[in-house]
Motif scaffolding. Structure first.
Motif, PDB file in Angstrom:
ATOM      1  N   GLN A 131     -24.437  -9.948   4.775  1.00  0.00           N
ATOM      2  CA  GLN A 131     -24.450 -10.115   6.145  1.00  0.00           C
ATOM      3  C   GLN A 131     -23.371 -11.449   6.500  1.00  0.00           C
ATOM      4  N   THR A 132     -23.562 -12.280   5.730  1.00  0.00           N
ATOM      5  CA  THR A 132     -22.751 -13.853   5.689  1.00  0.00           C
ATOM      6  C   THR A 132     -21.097 -13.257   5.534  1.00  0.00           C
ATOM      7  N   ALA A 133     -20.923 -12.171   4.593  1.00  0.00           N
ATOM      8  CA  ALA A 133     -19.535 -11.985   4.286  1.00  0.00           C
ATOM      9  C   ALA A 133     -19.116 -10.781   5.340  1.00  0.00           C
ATOM     10  N   GLY A 134     -19.969 -10.611   6.365  1.00  0.00           N
ATOM     11  CA  GLY A 134     -19.380  -9.502   7.287  1.00  0.00           C
ATOM     12  C   GLY A 134     -19.444  -8.073   7.060  1.00  0.00           C
ATOM     13  N   MET A 135     -19.921  -7.633   5.812  1.00  0.00           N
ATOM     14  CA  MET A 135     -19.999  -6.336   5.443  1.00  0.00           C
ATOM     15  C   MET A 135     -21.316  -5.570   6.025  1.00  0.00           C
ATOM     16  N   LEU A 136     -21.934  -6.044   6.807  1.00  0.00           N
ATOM     17  CA  LEU A 136     -23.133  -5.363   7.171  1.00  0.00           C
ATOM     18  C   LEU A 136     -23.265  -5.485   8.849  1.00  0.00           C
ATOM     19  N   ALA A 137     -21.979  -5.439   9.322  1.00  0.00           N
ATOM     20  CA  ALA A 137     -21.978  -5.533  10.759  1.00  0.00           C
ATOM     21  C   ALA A 137     -22.433  -4.211  11.382  1.00  0.00           C
ATOM     22  N   GLY A 138     -23.340  -4.308  12.355  1.00  0.00           N
ATOM     23  CA  GLY A 138     -23.570  -2.974  12.979  1.00  0.00           C
ATOM     24  C   GLY A 138     -24.699  -2.104  12.166  1.00  0.00           C
ATOM     25  N   VAL A 139     -25.296  -2.855  11.151  1.00  0.00           N
ATOM     26  CA  VAL A 139     -26.232  -2.104  10.435  1.00  0.00           C
ATOM     27  C   VAL A 139     -27.670  -2.957  10.677  1.00  0.00           C
ATOM     28  N   ALA A 140     -28.664  -2.043  11.042  1.00  0.00           N
ATOM     29  CA  ALA A 140     -29.982  -2.390  11.359  1.00  0.00           C
ATOM     30  C   ALA A 140     -30.757  -3.117  10.187  1.00  0.00           C
ATOM     31  N   ILE A 141     -30.761  -4.345   9.970  1.00  0.00           N
ATOM     32  CA  ILE A 141     -31.522  -4.945   8.881  1.00  0.00           C
ATOM     33  C   ILE A 141     -32.876  -4.500   8.654  1.00  0.00           C
ATOM     34  N   ARG A 142     -33.498  -4.498   9.747  1.00  0.00           N
ATOM     35  CA  ARG A 142     -34.842  -4.474   9.725  1.00  0.00           C
ATOM     36  C   ARG A 142     -35.139  -2.910   8.896  1.00  0.00           C
ATOM     37  N   ALA A 143     -34.141  -2.169   9.332  1.00  0.00           N
ATOM     38  CA  ALA A 143     -34.458  -0.539   8.547  1.00  0.00           C
ATOM     39  C   ALA A 143     -33.803  -0.653   7.276  1.00  0.00           C
ATOM     40  N   LEU A 144     -33.385  -1.769   6.735  1.00  0.00           N
ATOM     41  CA  LEU A 144     -32.453  -1.796   5.516  1.00  0.00           C
ATOM     42  C   LEU A 144     -33.337  -2.108   4.237  1.00  0.00           C
ATOM     43  N   TRP A 145     -33.938  -3.514   4.582  1.00  0.00           N
ATOM     44  CA  TRP A 145     -34.669  -3.956   3.543  1.00  0.00           C
ATOM     45  C   TRP A 145     -35.397  -3.240   2.523  1.00  0.00           C
ATOM     46  N   LEU A 146     -36.216  -2.387   3.253  1.00  0.00           N
ATOM     47  CA  LEU A 146     -37.614  -1.774   2.519  1.00  0.00           C
ATOM     48  C   LEU A 146     -36.850  -0.599   1.596  1.00  0.00           C
ATOM     49  N   PRO A 147     -35.923   0.366   2.303  1.00  0.00           N
ATOM     50  CA  PRO A 147     -35.351   1.313   1.188  1.00  0.00           C
ATOM     51  C   PRO A 147     -34.560   0.416   0.185  1.00  0.00           C
ATOM     52  N   TRP A 148     -33.580  -0.486   0.417  1.00  0.00           N
ATOM     53  CA  TRP A 148     -32.991  -1.476  -0.585  1.00  0.00           C
ATOM     54  C   TRP A 148     -34.138  -1.903  -1.701  1.00  0.00           C
ATOM     55  N   TRP A 149     -35.176  -2.399  -1.123  1.00  0.00           N
ATOM     56  CA  TRP A 149     -35.829  -3.003  -2.251  1.00  0.00           C
ATOM     57  C   TRP A 149     -36.519  -1.903  -3.106  1.00  0.00           C
ATOM     58  N   VAL A 150     -36.959  -0.868  -2.363  1.00  0.00           N
ATOM     59  CA  VAL A 150     -37.783   0.237  -3.322  1.00  0.00           C
ATOM     60  C   VAL A 150     -36.694   0.901  -4.048  1.00  0.00           C
ATOM     61  N   GLY A 151     -35.548   1.076  -3.936  1.00  0.00           N
ATOM     62  CA  GLY A 151     -34.320   1.635  -4.682  1.00  0.00           C
ATOM     63  C   GLY A 151     -34.120   0.695  -5.564  1.00  0.00           C
ATOM     64  N   ASP A 152     -33.952  -0.529  -5.500  1.00  0.00           N
ATOM     65  CA  ASP A 152     -33.634  -1.757  -6.523  1.00  0.00           C
ATOM     66  C   ASP A 152     -35.008  -1.350  -7.648  1.00  0.00           C
ATOM     67  N   MET A 153     -36.044  -1.705  -6.887  1.00  0.00           N
ATOM     68  CA  MET A 153     -37.247  -1.688  -7.763  1.00  0.00           C
ATOM     69  C   MET A 153     -37.304  -0.541  -8.765  1.00  0.00           C
ATOM     70  N   ALA A 154     -37.075   0.809  -8.031  1.00  0.00           N
ATOM     71  CA  ALA A 154     -37.051   2.090  -8.843  1.00  0.00           C
ATOM     72  C   ALA A 154     -35.949   2.008 -10.001  1.00  0.00           C
ATOM     73  N   GLY A 155     -34.903   1.532  -9.859  1.00  0.00           N
ATOM     74  CA  GLY A 155     -33.958   1.384 -11.002  1.00  0.00           C
ATOM     75  C   GLY A 155     -34.414   0.459 -12.005  1.00  0.00           C
ATOM     76  N   VAL A 156     -35.146  -0.579 -11.764  1.00  0.00           N
ATOM     77  CA  VAL A 156     -35.778  -1.647 -12.771  1.00  0.00           C
ATOM     78  C   VAL A 156     -36.928  -1.003 -13.262  1.00  0.00           C
ATOM     79  N   LEU A 157     -37.944  -0.365 -12.640  1.00  0.00           N
ATOM     80  CA  LEU A 157     -39.081  -0.109 -13.160  1.00  0.00           C
ATOM     81  C   LEU A 157     -38.575   1.129 -14.133  1.00  0.00           C
ATOM     82  N   VAL A 158     -37.789   2.118 -13.699  1.00  0.00           N
ATOM     83  CA  VAL A 158     -37.726   3.457 -14.458  1.00  0.00           C
ATOM     84  C   VAL A 158     -36.831   3.110 -15.547  1.00  0.00           C
ATOM     85  N   LEU A 159     -35.595   2.134 -15.493  1.00  0.00           N
ATOM     86  CA  LEU A 159     -34.740   2.243 -16.448  1.00  0.00           C
ATOM     87  C   LEU A 159     -34.579   1.081 -17.340  1.00  0.00           C
TER      88      LEU A 159
END
Ligand SMILES: Nc1nc2c(ncn2[C@@H]2O[C@H](COP(=O)(O)OP(=O)(O)OP(=O)(O)O)[C@@H](O)[C@H]2O)c(=O)[nH]1
Length: 490
Positions: free
Chosen positions: A157-185
């Protein structure tokens, strides 16, 4: 643990600079390859079911500590430029570099902190065990991925790469996606590295990740069942577009746990990874974006349960060891006094119900004190062990040898009347006389007191009678005979 398959297991930290350099190049290539694979599995621009590079970052910080930082920072910056190449973000290269550095700091900082914390928590234990390591890994891995998500979003966001992206809708799938990568691999990567680097083993809490060749067909069959069931559920979901069908994927915990409980840890970790890859591929190929959060949660839940399941075989083995210790004398392996009398009560009830005889013998090694004093306690211990080993083959399935204490032992002889018990005792005395004991020139001998239980006699009364007979037999021995002089007792 056995030696590694290459026979050249080494300490990760103590390798030559050239090897370390190659390892960092390998890490960068592997991370970027995983990153590219995750973009190929995207369900929408910048949205993938899971983020496999997070698993590698966490494993790399666990293995290399802060030395993994430069290589992973390079990965984050290259990935940011690659994003621009794939999606034409329109940012200038300076802005991309800035975004890459910020994203790298967020990603690397979170996983480095998590790995440092996890290692510290595990090292506070004297002997880390799977039931301790697994929950710590799940907790710290989930928190590290949450931290990577929140700081990563803030960085982009600070770097301006998330302009126009709904942050509220982003954090949960991002977190669960990262978590799946960590827990599985992460466990799979750390397990793979343990083949060559034994200093990883304490973090595995006693798990052995070495591959095994046996039962490969059975494993392939179980894997096929699990992956086929997954494919059927996801194809059906694509056909009917119903959340109920997508939730069916949680039932696939059953075949996964079947694998975890019956296969070695490496195969279980591999199966969890293949299951996750196939899920991500199907979600991308079938466009199941509406159900993606359900599948993400399923991946995390199945992986977490699977790794928890790793603890079960090790707990069972630990329980077996503990109950062995609780029931048996540590030196000779004979039943301890408590277990012997419990078993004897049980057998007494059984034999009385069936109107069968039950005999009891008390035996004591002759001149054992002299053996200890002359040859030392080690030889004395050996004599006790050999005595038990010599008697065991002559005993029946229901007979039980117990240690009363010192050099005094007990024998429970169900279904043996007085004559049969006497014959067995004669055979045992012969076996003991024939027994050579390492460190001693002379042979052992033992005196027995044998009784057959009378109709209303209790075990305590019978034991007292047998003990009195033993004492009488001891007193009747010729006093000049001693093993040190080479003589044998009758
Ligand atoms: N090496 C060893 N010695 C033990 C152990 N438990 C008890 N002892 C020793 O066993 C000896 C018991 O001796 P006694 O049974 O009293 O005497 P003994 O020399 O066998 O005499 P008799 O029974 O009359 O033949 C003592 O010296 C104890 O210290 C053990 O686990 N290992």
């Amino acid at each position: 643990m056995q030696p590694g398959i290459s026979g050249q297991r080494q300490d990760w930290a103590e390798s030559r600079p050239a090897t370390r350099g190659l390892r960092h190049v390998g890490l960068i290539l592997a991370w970027l390859l995983l990153w590219r694979l995750s973009t190929l599995m995207e369900i929408a621009p910048h949205a993938s079911l899971w983020f496999p590079p997070a698993g590698l970052s966490f494993a790399a910080f666990l293995m290399l500590g802060r030395r993994a930082f430069p290589a992973l920072m390079v990965c984050a910056i290259v990935a940011t430029f690659w994003v621009d190449h794939l999606y034409a973000t329109g940012l200038a290269w300076r802005e991309l570099l800035y975004a890459g550095v910020l994203f790298g700091l967020a990603h690397c900082g979170s996983y480095a902190l998590g790995a440092w914390g996890l290692k510290r928590l595990i090292r506070t234990r004297d002997v880390p065990s799977v039931p301790v390591v697994v929950p710590l890994f799940l907790l710290v891995g989930s928190l590290a991925s949450l931290c990577a998500t929140l700081t990563g979003i803030a960085a982009l966001q600070t770097a301006g790469m998330l302009a126009g992206v709904a942050i509220r809708a982003l954090w949960l799938p991002w977190w669960v996606g990262d978590m799946a990568g960590v827990l599985v691999l992460t466990p799979l990567f750390v397990g793979l590295l343990s083949w060559r680097y034994p200093d990883v083993e304490p973090w595995l809490g006693g798990l052995n990740f070495l591959p095994s060749a046996g039962g490969l067909c059975a494993f392939a069959g179980k894997l096929l069942i699990s992956l086929t069931a997954l494919s059927l559920i996801m194809l059906l979901d694509a056909h009917v577009h119903s959340p109920e069908v997508a939730f069916g994927v949680f039932f696939l915990i059953i075949p996964q746990m079947w694998i975890v409980y019956t296969e070695p840890p490496f195969r279980s970790a591999l199966s969890i990874a293949l299951f996750s890859i196939l899920t991500a591929l199907w979600v991308a190929a079938l466009g199941l974006i509406e159900q993606s959060l359900t599948y993400q949660f399923a991946l995390c839940v199945i992986a977490a349960s699977g790794y928890f399941g790793f603890a079960v075989p090790s707990l069972l083995a630990q329980n077996r060891r503990l109950s062995e210790r609780a029931l048996h004398d540590e030196l000779t392996g004979a039943a301890n006094r408590g277990y012997f009398f419990d078993y004897a009560e049980e057998k007494l009830g059984e034999t009385r119900r069936r109107d069968e005889p039950l005999s009891l013998a008390v035996l004591d090694l002759d001149y054992f004190k002299t053996i200890n004093d002359t040859h030392g306690h080690d030889v004395g211990d050996r004599a006790l062990i050999d005595l038990c080993m010599a008697m065991r083959p002559a005993l029946g399935r229901d007979d039980l040898l117990g240690r009363f204490g010192g050099d005094e032992f007990l024998l429970l002889l169900p279904n043996r009347n007085a004559e049969q018990a006497r014959q067995l005792v004669e055979r045992l005395q012969q076996r003991i006389r024939d027994l050579p004991v390492a460190g001693m020139q002379h042979h052992l001998s033992a005196t027995f007191g044998v009784v057959t239980l009378e109709r209303h006699e209790t075990l305590t009364q019978a034991f007292k009678r047998a003990d009195a007979r033993l004492l009488k037999a001891k007193q009747a021995r010729p006093s000049v005979h001693s093993p040190v002089k080479g003589a044998r007792s009758p």
